[in-house]
Write an enzyme that holds these catalytic residues in place. Structure first.
Site, PDB file in Angstrom:
ATOM      1  N   TRP A 146       0.747  -1.157  -0.053  1.00  0.00           N
ATOM      2  CA  TRP A 146       0.248  -0.504   0.090  1.00  0.00           C
ATOM      3  C   TRP A 146       0.647   0.951  -0.135  1.00  0.00           C
ATOM      4  CZ3 TRP A 146      -0.360   4.377   2.741  1.00  0.00           C
ATOM      5  CH2 TRP A 146      -1.583   5.062   2.688  1.00  0.00           C
ATOM      6  N   HIS A 147       2.223   0.819   0.519  1.00  0.00           N
ATOM      7  CA  HIS A 147       2.980   2.665   0.902  1.00  0.00           C
ATOM      8  C   HIS A 147       3.720   2.931  -0.921  1.00  0.00           C
ATOM      9  CE1 HIS A 147       1.982   1.695   5.154  1.00  0.00           C
ATOM     10  NE2 HIS A 147       2.472   3.430   4.849  1.00  0.00           N
ATOM     11  N   GLY A 148       3.647   1.840  -1.265  1.00  0.00           N
ATOM     12  CA  GLY A 148       4.205   2.302  -2.401  1.00  0.00           C
ATOM     13  C   GLY A 148       5.197   0.240  -3.145  1.00  0.00           C
TER      14      GLY A 148
END
Lengths: 462, 372
Positions: free
Chosen positions: A307-309
């Site tokens: 989700w963060h990257g």
């Protein structure tokens, strides 16, 4: 548009406040929708159509899911829910990958608003929330500018009632102002300043970094990301209050945690509860075999990283927490409880900070070199002038950061105010000290913005 | 909750800033920042779509914001309060700004090499060439700097030039460092030395060259009416920092002319009164830096002749030198265009290089010497 910009503070905010409070109740959501779309389009003019399309799809999906649930055609409702969820997951994944490989810029806030929309349709299916029959109201919810670009992930069920009939009060408005300014101060005065140390050290030749400098820089990043992100959440919650909304808290002093398990109950709460409610529990949660339970955790933490990257370091960071949490759940938590609290804190802070190192350095080779320096391999000096220089110049900021990471100030204020026998003191604190010091933070933050021209939010990239 | 106060302060602040910023007449130029400020952004659909309008509007607001300079001062003062003593490239300590000194051995070695090459090329004898090197405030006020700082030691540059220079090296390191700390030998808000400081340097130069210095008592003080806020203050403006007094020393009566060669202008004094009330008051000396000036002292027609290659520090010391020479050719390599054969008809001139340590470590215009 970002909150810590002059366009927002000197044009957008005064205008939206004026118009919002000038129009009758019925028009308020429309005002918010229009301003929010302008807010989004300001930096991302083409992606605003992506947002509008996302809203419309969610609107119709919600309507049909609701209709089929009412007529008891659960299967049809389920299919629509699945399709819409797959659509949003696909969209998010597409943009993450496209951004990773530099095909397209990342639509700002896409990680946040896709999660919000997804949960809306799922909640309608689960009958956890009412359906929104007015597309403009749904649009106002999804695009609501306070939480649009960096969260918190506000679920529709949290604000469903607020959308229909909320009450703006001067109490809420004043609270909102305080919260907004505290967040602005965290972002502008603390995060940007401390982050400077991290950026400078990262720009250095790694051969010149001493052990002490490496740790100072890692600590600096830990402070930066916390004040940046929680500052943004504070601003979002504060602005929400100014328009009568109540969002849930997103941070609860995460750095006072005594274990990693506790840390994830205090850090980015809206994300971890989202994964809990829409991934972990549907997979079976912990009410299943141990193997299955760990598998469920694995899925959640791999997704949290992703989700963060779309980068290996984010996945590594997510899985790092998966491993730590499995260890804690298996036996470590019980052991930890037996040792003095101070060691529990040291344990948790050490691992959290180490986690930020994984999170912050995207290049695998550099990351390994950096970790080697941190632990004294490869002949790095223990302490050098650079480290002393940062300690001398930023020591006070680190102390302020440490205090601001704990509820100490809040406790002090409560202590001063709660003594009923001293109503004079209570009056002075509430009526003068608090409002004036908050105002001073606003003025210094504006002064900072005047001194800097470039001011992007860290959490944009995610 | 002091909710009324909270709401009032917030609303009043953002609305006042907003309204005044838009209603007030735009400033065209910021003296503080020494640059032209951006005006109201032009609006067009095209610019809106390209994002140009958004970024122009932000720049406009940042430039034209009500009380901008005061806010910047507040920011720097807050930084100082938080323990940062280096603001950008500038330290502020004990009521004084000090610019960070960074040694660049590569550049300074290259520069002195070029100078030597030029001396050799023109067969200039050792005793006719001198190099006057002045320290900057970071050396002189080293003890006032924060104990942990990133200033390099200027002594290295002195050693390097002394070892390398083919002619006579005149170090001003010790005279400046040994001067009375309370004497105003360097500006507190500017990166230059004062004319008082330059006089100490001048005395040393005269001593080394066996010449008689003019006494300060034979000159007259010119005190500027306005206070001076120098370049370092502009780099890191602070609240509560007062401007400083500027004192120049002028001749009581000396008959000399200064010719600005490229500009084709002639004056009778090195003090340019038009510059007394501009922001950068240091430019009152000769009006700033010019490529080539020829100074002829009519009261000393039989005196020695001198060629000076110089930086802006020299602008404070050259005025004194006028009295000791009959002709001085002043060259600022940064601003001069080539003058081939310049030296060939001036072989009877002495040559003097007057620079400060920072300049010799950073400047890259010495290559132009080869065209003289």
């Amino acid at each position: 548009m970002v909150f810590s910009s002059f366009v927002f503070l000197l044009i957008f905010l005064p205008l939206v406040l004026l118009v919002y409070y000038a129009v009758p109740r019925k028009a308020k959501n429309y005002v918010l929708l229009v301003f929010s779309l302008v807010f989004y389009a300001w930096g991302e003019h083409l992606y605003v159509f992506l947002m509008i399309a996302s809203i419309l799809i969610a609107y119709f999906a919600g309507l049909f899911v609701h209709k089929y649930m009412v007529t008891n055609e659960v299967k049809k409702a389920k299919v629509i829910t699945l399709i819409s969820t797959a659509f949003y997951v696909g969209m998010l994944l597409f943009f993450k990958v496209a951004y990773r490989f530099e095909w397209l810029p990342l639509p700002i806030g896409v990680s946040f608003f896709t999660f919000q929309i997804m949960s809306y349709v799922i909640d309608v299916y689960r009958k956890d929330t009412t359906v929104q029959k007015n597309p403009f109201y749904l649009g106002a919810y999804v695009s609501l500018f306070p939480q649009l670009i960096a969260g918190p992930i506000v679920r529709y069920q949290t604000v469903a009632e607020d959308m229909e009939g909320r009450v703006e009060t001067s109490d809420k408005f004043a609270e909102g102002i305080n919260r907004f300014i505290v967040g602005l101060g965290k972002k502008v005065l603390l995060a940007n300043n401390i982050g400077f140390v991290f950026n400078q050290v990262q720009a250095m030749d790694y051969a010149d970094i001493s052990v002490a400098t490496a740790w100072i820089s890692a600590l600096a990043y830990g402070f930066q990301i916390y004040f940046d992100f929680s500052g943004y959440s504070d601003m979002a919650i504060g602005l929400g209050k100014m328009f009568g909304f109540t969002f849930l808290e997103n941070f609860n002093y995460p750095y006072i945690s005594k274990s990693i398990t506790e840390f994830w109950r205090r850090w980015h709460i809206s994300l971890s509860t989202w994964f809990r409610d829409y991934v972990y529990i549907p997979l079976g949660g912990n009410r299943c075999s141990k193997g299955r339970h760990f598998f469920n955790m694995f899925v959640v933490w791999a997704l949290t990283g992703l989700w963060h990257g779309f980068g290996w370091n984010f996945i590594a960071w997510g899985l790092y927490y998966f491993v730590l949490l499995v260890i804690e759940k298996s036996f470590l938590l019980k052991w930890l409880e037996k040792i003095p609290k101070v060691f529990q804190h040291i344990y948790a802070l050490f691992l959290i900070n180490f986690g930020w190192v994984l999170f912050s350095i995207e290049d695998a080779g550099k990351l390994i070199d950096y970790i080697k320096i941190m632990f004294g391999f490869g002949g790095a000096k223990i302490v050098d002038d650079t480290a002393m220089y940062y300690l001398a110049g930023y020591g006070l900021l680190f102390v302020i950061g440490a205090i601001a990471s704990t509820p100490i100030m809040k406790k002090v204020k409560e202590l001063l105010v709660n003594k009923e026998y001293n109503s004079k003191l209570k009056f002075v604190v509430n009526e003068i000290i608090v409002p004036v010091s908050v105002w001073v933070v606003l003025i210094i933050s504006i002064a900072y913005l005047a001194g800097e021209s470039f001011n992007p939010f860290l959490y944009f990239r995610f | 909750m002091g909710k009324k106060i909270t709401i009032f302060l917030f609303i009043a602040t953002i609305f006042t800033l907003s309204i005044v910023t838009f209603v007030a007449k735009d400033r065209e130029f910021s003296e503080m920042e020494n640059r032209v400020l951006s005006g109201k952004p032009e609006f067009s659909a095209e610019k809106l779509l390209s994002g140009e309008f958004a970024s122009n509007l932000e720049t406009y607001l940042a430039d034209q914001m009500f009380l901008k300079d005061n806010f910047v001062m507040l920011k720097n003062s807050y930084d100082l309060l938080c323990g940062k003593d280096m603001l950008g490239e500038v330290y502020y300590c004990d009521d004084r700004y000090i610019r960070n000194f960074e040694e660049n051995e590569k550049q300074s070695s290259r520069n002195i090499l070029l100078i030597n090459e030029w001396l050799k090329k023109n067969n200039i004898p050792k005793d006719k060439a001198s190099f006057v090197l002045a320290p900057t405030a970071s050396y002189v006020y080293n003890e006032q700097l924060p104990s942990i700082n990133s200033c390099d030691d200027e002594s290295n540059t002195f050693d390097l030039i002394e070892d390398a220079f083919l002619g006579k090296f005149i170090s001003l390191k010790d005279v400046m460092a040994d001067a009375d700390v309370d004497a105003d030998i360097y500006y507190k808000t500017d990166h230059h030395w004062t004319m008082m400081g330059a006089y100490l340097g001048y005395e040393e130069v005269m001593k080394q060259l066996d010449k008689e210095p003019i006494s300060l008592e034979d000159m007259k003080e010119v005190k500027l009416d306005e206070l001076f806020y120098g370049s370092l203050h502009s780099q890191a403006p602070l609240l509560f920092v007062e401007g400083e007094e500027v004192v120049y020393y002028d001749y009581k009566d000396l008959d000399y002319t200064i010719t600005y060669v490229a500009e084709d202008e002639e004056t009778k004094t090195f003090l340019v009164e038009d510059k007394f009330d501009v922001k950068d008051k240091y430019t009152a000396l000769f009006g700033g830096n010019f490529g080539r000036m020829t100074i002829i002292n009519h009261d000393n027609p039989d005196g020695d002749k001198l060629i000076i290659f110089k930086d802006s520090y020299a602008n404070s010391i050259i005025p004194y030198l006028i009295s000791n020479y009959s002709v001085i050719e002043v060259i600022d390599l940064r601003y001069v265009v080539m003058i081939p054969g310049f030296y060939s008809d001036k072989t009877d001139y002495d040559v003097m290089f007057i620079y400060n340590t920072d300049f010799i470590n950073t400047d890259n215009s010495f290559v132009k010497l080869m065209s003289f």
